[in-house]
Design a protein around this motif. Structure first.
Motif, PDB file in Angstrom:
ATOM      1  N   UNK A 175     -27.152 -56.839 -53.684  1.00  0.00           N
ATOM      2  CA  UNK A 175     -26.575 -57.101 -54.997  1.00  0.00           C
ATOM      3  C   UNK A 175     -27.046 -56.073 -56.016  1.00  0.00           C
ATOM      4  N   UNK A 176     -28.320 -55.699 -55.934  1.00  0.00           N
ATOM      5  CA  UNK A 176     -28.850 -54.660 -56.827  1.00  0.00           C
ATOM      6  C   UNK A 176     -28.142 -53.327 -56.603  1.00  0.00           C
TER       7      UNK A 176
ATOM      8  N   UNK B 130     -20.352 -53.832 -45.391  1.00  0.00           N
ATOM      9  CA  UNK B 130     -20.077 -54.953 -46.289  1.00  0.00           C
ATOM     10  C   UNK B 130     -20.505 -54.629 -47.717  1.00  0.00           C
ATOM     11  N   UNK B 131     -21.688 -54.033 -47.857  1.00  0.00           N
ATOM     12  CA  UNK B 131     -22.182 -53.650 -49.187  1.00  0.00           C
ATOM     13  C   UNK B 131     -21.275 -52.593 -49.808  1.00  0.00           C
TER      14      UNK B 131
ATOM     15  N   UNK C  70     -31.217 -51.073 -54.172  1.00  0.00           N
ATOM     16  CA  UNK C  70     -31.795 -51.681 -52.992  1.00  0.00           C
ATOM     17  C   UNK C  70     -31.070 -51.225 -51.752  1.00  0.00           C
ATOM     18  N   UNK C  71     -31.629 -51.509 -50.595  1.00  0.00           N
ATOM     19  CA  UNK C  71     -31.029 -51.113 -49.337  1.00  0.00           C
ATOM     20  C   UNK C  71     -29.657 -51.760 -49.152  1.00  0.00           C
ATOM     21  N   UNK C  72     -28.697 -50.956 -48.714  1.00  0.00           N
ATOM     22  CA  UNK C  72     -27.351 -51.476 -48.461  1.00  0.00           C
ATOM     23  C   UNK C  72     -27.315 -52.398 -47.252  1.00  0.00           C
ATOM     24  N   UNK C  73     -28.388 -52.430 -46.445  1.00  0.00           N
ATOM     25  CA  UNK C  73     -28.464 -53.353 -45.310  1.00  0.00           C
ATOM     26  C   UNK C  73     -29.650 -54.293 -45.474  1.00  0.00           C
TER      27      UNK C  73
END
Length: 349
Positions: free
Chosen positions: A106-107, A157-158, A96-99
């Motif tokens: 989470x994915x 953050x991710x 999934x998108x990091x933002x």
């Protein structure tokens, strides 16, 4: 005098997958990529290994221990080692998108965890002596630009969470400098993202075809380094531009792709337009591959950094008929050997 035996020379498996599919050409399976790689030879020298794409139809991110043992045995049979990974962090492959939303992010981290677990197991099997896990932001520049500051914070953050997970497995993460990934599509934006992550196991993955477009400001005009009316025959200005770029990003570089680019963008299949990967001998190539690799492999004083034990060729989105020719891989290997001759070193093994 001993011939240089480092950095090790790797091919990449993902040109058989990336840019392929229903809207393009069919994927080329991993066995075929291994066969083509193992058969390449120039003056008695061969490829040492392959970097992997951890997604079907090559290597499932959900591979079992038995699957990985078979994979290791297969590579051993070709006398090839395994190097860096591409983690499938995108929505279409389970990420999934990091933002994006909390679930998206989470994915993303879950896919990194799975990739790092595979990396540790293959290291323990002795088939993966070095390498990192490659990631990107899994989002386009246009979406990122809607809130540059806020979205960069989310991506960082991710990435931080992913780095903490990677550290549990003894892995480092390399953020890919490619103009199609938001927050990573310009050299200053990439630097800002890396600095914001603030983890010791984050780094930069430099690809010569992609980073050349940083100089031209594709998708990030305000970060352009070369003049608007740049003439590709002006080698001195190009060299100065490469020095400016690498002075900032070289200290972060932990994974390196040798490649050629004709100064244009290209996309196929479902892959967004990015730096066109040309064949090693393409007369329209704008880079002097062996010379220009030195901007990444040597510091400002010309001293080898030796920050990674292998380098990889990236021929992403080559047509299948080109990829099936043995000459293609002999030309690639020849270019890689020249890089090692100029910027390599010898270690007793």
């Amino acid at each position: 005098m001993q011939n240089n035996n480092y950095p090790k020379l790797h091919n990449a498996s993902w040109p058989g997958v990336v840019g392929k599919g229903p809207d393009s050409e069919p994927p080329i399976d991993l066995d075929t990529m291994l066969d083509l790689t193992s058969k390449a030879e120039v003056n008695g020298q061969k490829f040492d290994g392959i970097d992997l794409f951890l997604a079907d139809p090559h290597v499932s991110i959900d591979s079992s221990d038995d699957d990985l043992k078979r994979l290791a045995d297969k590579f051993s049979s070709y006398n090839l080692e395994i190097g860096s990974f591409v983690a499938p962090v995108w929505a279409g492959t389970g990420g999934g998108s990091a933002m994006g939303s909390s679930e998206d992010r989470q994915n993303f981290v879950t896919q990194v965890r799975k990739a790092c677990a595979i990396g540790k197991k293959l290291r323990e099997m002795g088939i993966r002596p070095n390498g990192v896990v490659r990631i990107d932001s899994s989002v386009d520049p246009e979406s990122w630009a809607k809130d540059e500051v806020g979205n960069t914070k989310l991506i960082a953050q991710t990435f931080r969470e992913a780095c903490d997970v990677a550290a549990d497995y003894g892995e480092s993460l390399a953020a890919e400098g490619e103009i199609c990934w938001g927050g990573m599509h310009g050299w200053k934006s990439m630097l800002n993202t890396l600095e914001a992550v603030d983890r010791p196991n984050i780094g930069f993955q430099a690809d010569m075809a992609h980073t050349l477009l940083y100089l031209l400001g594709y998708n990030k005009e305000d970060e352009r380094i070369l003049p608007q009316d740049f003439d590709w025959k002006d080698r001195a200005t190009l060299t100065e531009g490469l020095k400016t770029l690498t002075a900032s990003l070289r200290p972060w570089t932990i994974d390196f792709h040798v490649a050629q680019n004709d100064g244009t963008v290209f996309g196929s299949g479902d892959h967004d337009k990015t730096g066109r990967h040309c064949q090693a001998t393409d007369p329209n190539g704008k880079l002097d591959i062996a010379i220009d690799a030195g901007h990444w492999l040597r510091d400002e004083n010309g001293i080898l950094t030796k920050k990674f034990k292998h380098i990889c060729w990236d021929g992403c989105m080559f047509p299948n008929d080109v990829m099936m020719e043995s000459k293609t891989w002999n030309d690639v290997l020849g270019a890689m050997i020249k890089v090692r001759e100029l910027h390599g070193w010898y270690e007793a093994e």
